[in-house]
Design an enzyme around this catalytic site. Structure first.
Site, PDB file in Angstrom:
ATOM      1  N   CYS A   9       0.829  -1.210   0.000  1.00 20.71           N
ATOM      2  CA  CYS A   9       0.000   0.000   0.000  1.00 20.71           C
ATOM      3  C   CYS A   9       0.866   1.263   0.000  1.00 20.71           C
ATOM      4  O   CYS A   9       1.531   1.564   0.988  1.00 20.71           O
ATOM      5  CB  CYS A   9      -0.909  -0.045   1.222  1.00 20.71           C
ATOM      6  SG  CYS A   9      -1.799   1.479   1.558  1.00 20.71           S
ATOM      7  N   CYS A  12       0.033   3.783   2.717  1.00 19.05           N
ATOM      8  CA  CYS A  12       0.535   3.277   4.006  1.00 19.05           C
ATOM      9  C   CYS A  12       2.018   3.588   4.158  1.00 19.05           C
ATOM     10  O   CYS A  12       2.460   4.011   5.233  1.00 19.05           O
ATOM     11  CB  CYS A  12       0.321   1.764   4.116  1.00 19.05           C
ATOM     12  SG  CYS A  12      -1.400   1.241   4.084  1.00 19.05           S
TER      13      CYS A  12
END
Length: 85
Positions: A9, A12
């Site tokens: 991600c 993230c």
């Protein structure tokens, strides 16, 4: 605060340094990270379907959640739940 994230991600990965900085700024808050791919049962238990997903606990109860990667939202939630302004 529990940071549910995934290695793949990008948001993230982008917010991770910000979360680390916040962890250093709030010594009265415990910060944890959970990789949703390695702990899918835990992520499922808390209804995590999108990452990054931050869950705030107080006395073992969920008190707030932030979905998405914005430092302002995280800071606001931390301040709200620690009684700081």
């Amino acid at each position: 605060m529990v940071d549910f994230y995934a290695e793949w991600c990008r948001p993230c990965r982008n917010i991770a340094p910000e979360v680390e900085e916040l962890a250093g700024s709030f010594d009265n808050v415990c910060f944890y990270r959970v990789d949703v791919d390695k702990s899918s049962e835990l992520a499922s238990k808390y209804g995590v379907s999108k990452v990054p997903h931050f869950i705030f606990f107080k006395e073992k109860e969920v008190v707030s959640e932030v979905v998405g990667a914005t430092r302002n939202k995280l800071t606001k939630a931390i301040l709200e739940h620690t009684g700081q302004k």
